[in-house]
Design a protein around this motif. Structure first.
Motif, PDB file in Angstrom:
ATOM      1  N   ALA A   1       0.749  -1.141   0.002  1.00 17.83           N
ATOM      2  CA  ALA A   1      -0.133   0.039   0.010  1.00 17.83           C
ATOM      3  C   ALA A   1       0.959   1.336   0.098  1.00 17.83           C
ATOM      4  O   ALA A   1       1.660   1.390   0.854  1.00 17.83           O
ATOM      5  CB  ALA A   1      -0.928  -0.095   1.264  1.00 17.83           C
ATOM      6  N   SER A   2       0.755   2.024  -0.880  1.00 20.55           N
ATOM      7  CA  SER A   2       1.575   3.249  -1.244  1.00 20.55           C
ATOM      8  C   SER A   2       0.868   4.573  -1.341  1.00 20.55           C
ATOM      9  O   SER A   2      -0.250   4.469  -1.302  1.00 20.55           O
ATOM     10  CB  SER A   2       2.505   2.959  -2.461  1.00 20.55           C
TER      11      SER A   2
ATOM     12  N   THR B   1       3.270  -9.806  -6.202  1.00 20.21           N
ATOM     13  CA  THR B   1       3.188  -8.712  -5.614  1.00 20.21           C
ATOM     14  C   THR B   1       2.049  -7.641  -6.237  1.00 20.21           C
ATOM     15  O   THR B   1       2.089  -7.731  -7.541  1.00 20.21           O
ATOM     16  CB  THR B   1       4.310  -7.842  -5.530  1.00 20.21           C
ATOM     17  N   VAL B   2       1.227  -7.041  -5.496  1.00 18.87           N
ATOM     18  CA  VAL B   2       0.597  -6.055  -5.989  1.00 18.87           C
ATOM     19  C   VAL B   2       0.789  -4.716  -5.277  1.00 18.87           C
ATOM     20  O   VAL B   2       0.973  -4.568  -4.008  1.00 18.87           O
ATOM     21  CB  VAL B   2      -1.095  -6.268  -5.890  1.00 18.87           C
ATOM     22  N   LEU B   3       0.846  -3.632  -6.164  1.00 19.22           N
ATOM     23  CA  LEU B   3       1.179  -2.234  -5.658  1.00 19.22           C
ATOM     24  C   LEU B   3      -0.266  -1.437  -5.962  1.00 19.22           C
ATOM     25  O   LEU B   3      -0.662  -1.220  -7.070  1.00 19.22           O
ATOM     26  CB  LEU B   3       2.396  -1.815  -6.494  1.00 19.22           C
ATOM     27  N   PHE B   4      -0.750  -0.709  -4.915  1.00 18.21           N
ATOM     28  CA  PHE B   4      -1.977   0.091  -4.922  1.00 18.21           C
ATOM     29  C   PHE B   4      -1.574   1.253  -4.039  1.00 18.21           C
ATOM     30  O   PHE B   4      -0.788   1.381  -3.274  1.00 18.21           O
ATOM     31  CB  PHE B   4      -3.085  -0.750  -5.044  1.00 18.21           C
ATOM     32  N   ASP B   5      -2.770   2.139  -4.451  1.00 17.79           N
ATOM     33  CA  ASP B   5      -2.960   3.292  -3.528  1.00 17.79           C
ATOM     34  C   ASP B   5      -3.629   3.297  -2.230  1.00 17.79           C
ATOM     35  O   ASP B   5      -4.834   3.095  -2.359  1.00 17.79           O
ATOM     36  CB  ASP B   5      -3.691   4.406  -4.295  1.00 17.79           C
TER      37      ASP B   5
ATOM     38  N   PHE C   1      -8.101  -5.096  -7.549  1.00 20.58           N
ATOM     39  CA  PHE C   1      -7.550  -3.862  -7.397  1.00 20.58           C
ATOM     40  C   PHE C   1      -7.210  -3.050  -8.525  1.00 20.58           C
ATOM     41  O   PHE C   1      -7.124  -3.673  -9.641  1.00 20.58           O
ATOM     42  CB  PHE C   1      -6.309  -4.105  -6.506  1.00 20.58           C
ATOM     43  N   ARG C   2      -6.948  -1.984  -8.185  1.00 16.72           N
ATOM     44  CA  ARG C   2      -6.488  -1.068  -9.371  1.00 16.72           C
ATOM     45  C   ARG C   2      -4.847  -0.467  -8.905  1.00 16.72           C
ATOM     46  O   ARG C   2      -4.547  -0.077  -7.857  1.00 16.72           O
ATOM     47  CB  ARG C   2      -7.234   0.230  -9.596  1.00 16.72           C
ATOM     48  N   GLY C   3      -3.835  -0.998  -9.800  1.00 18.67           N
ATOM     49  CA  GLY C   3      -2.663  -0.743  -9.668  1.00 18.67           C
ATOM     50  C   GLY C   3      -1.793  -1.543 -10.576  1.00 18.67           C
ATOM     51  O   GLY C   3      -2.213  -1.861 -11.420  1.00 18.67           O
TER      52      GLY C   3
END
Length: 387
Positions: A179-180, A242-246, A261-263
């Motif tokens: 979560a970024s 890995t998933v990177l998302f807002d 998810f969106r990312g």
């Protein structure tokens, strides 16, 4: 927040998972003024609670201790700077950070602080794994952070993105969730390049992908996109996607709870290194090096143990049981041939270099065995992952 670029990323399915590691960065736990805030943490905590209700397990890797501690002292004292101040701030802020999560998660949370030594030492590594798995069995949510109070090297160079990837392998997670404060990976910095395009799926971390990374985008964090790509590469090598998302967008968090998810999704390599080989490849090393000749290099890449006869020399200081890098004798390009647990100290290896195994006891007065690094304690850096 719609201005974060999430609309540029189409929704896609999460990898199937029963156990996840969720990494939350410092920027999501502060209010923009350096003060600890639960504004973004509330949605992430709700996701953790909902996942647990569905029979899933989440291990939380949370930054924010140093930022929380900084908010408790005066501006004048902050200007003092230095590594010792950051260590003190970590100690002051750690309980506040854990308290924030405990107030939001409807389950016991358990603080776990890890250092480089915990991940480098095989015995402590396995102890950490056993503790984390037992906490999950007891229904707790482990909240993990780098032990910043004592980990000087980590405060200088490290980040919780890579720590989260190591933890994901440590607990056999199915997916690493980062979560970024960014929507995902772009082909270039979207604020600087109007032609930057979103990258929805990455199959491998290539030099071209690494070139897309920019500098850290937050004043309170230690990482940036580059460290997230490093973490995704480590996880992929362990067979973990890995998933990177807002993590600051409520709509994005809601979709994750629904299984999408969106990312950016970083796919696993499809194979998995044996757990011990993975640990040897990615755990922090001692900084020491053993230099070997061409014949020993060929033997190592072929799966042999490292014997004293093929050793040219040793650089740095390290002890028996430390992880060392094995490099070519001239080490002109600094390339690492292999990594492994050394059976002898640096000084002992210098005395044994070029000698036959039968000479070990006569040279040292004792012997820990014929091999300086046993094949089971060594991984060649060209070695392919195995199912």
């Amino acid at each position: 927040m719609s201005d974060r670029g999430n609309d540029a990323f189409a929704a896609q399915a999460l990898p199937p998972w029963r156990r996840a590691v969720l990494k939350v960065g410092s920027s999501l736990l502060t209010d923009g003024q350096g003060q600890l805030s639960d504004h973004n943490a509330r949605g992430l905590a709700a996701f953790i609670t909902a996942s647990r209700s569905a029979g899933r397990e989440v291990v939380l890797v949370s930054s924010g201790a140093v930022a929380a501690g900084r908010a408790r002292i005066s501006e004048e004292r902050r200007r003092a700077g230095g590594i010792v101040l950051r260590q003190a701030l970590a100690a002051m802020g750690q309980t506040r950070m854990v308290g924030l999560w405990q107030a939001l998660i409807d389950a016991p949370v358990a603080q776990v602080l890890l250092s480089h030594d915990d991940l480098r030492n095989r015995r402590r590594y396995l102890n950490a794994r056993n503790t984390l798995l037992e906490l999950l069995r007891l229904g707790a949510v482990p909240v993990i952070n780098e032990n910043d109070t004592v980990a000087v090297e980590e405060l200088k160079l490290g980040d919780n993105d890579n720590l989260a990837a190591i933890v994901a392998a440590l607990v056999d997670a199915d997916v690493l969730m980062i979560a970024s404060d960014v929507a995902g990976l772009y082909s270039a910095h979207p604020a600087r390049d109007p032609a930057a395009r979103p990258v929805a799926v990455v199959d491998a971390i290539t030099p071209e992908i690494l070139a897309m990374a920019g500098d850290a985008g937050s004043a309170v964090g230690t990482g940036g996109m580059h460290t997230k790509l490093q973490a995704a590469a480590k996880a992929a090598n362990a067979g973990i996607s890995t998933v990177l998302f807002d993590g600051g967008n409520a709509a994005v968090i809601a979709t994750i709870g629904d299984g999408s998810f969106r990312g950016t999704r970083f796919n696993a390599s499809g194979t998995r290194l044996a757990a011990r080989k993975y640990w040897l490849r990615h755990a922090p090393g001692s900084g020491g090096r053993i230099r070997i000749d061409a014949g020993a290099s060929r033997a190592l890449t072929g799966g042999a143990s490292l014997l004293p006869g093929g050793i040219v020399g040793a650089d740095g200081e390290f002890s028996r049981g430390d992880i060392v890098d094995v490099v070519a004798g001239d080490a002109a390009d600094g390339s690492i041939i292999a990594r492994g647990l050394c059976q002898y100290s640096a000084g002992e290896i210098r005395r044994l270099a070029g000698r036959h195994t039968r000479d070990i006891e006569s040279v040292l007065g004792f012997s820990y065995g014929d091999s300086v690094v046993r094949r089971d304690d060594l991984v060649a850096m060209t070695e392919k992952a195995t199912p």
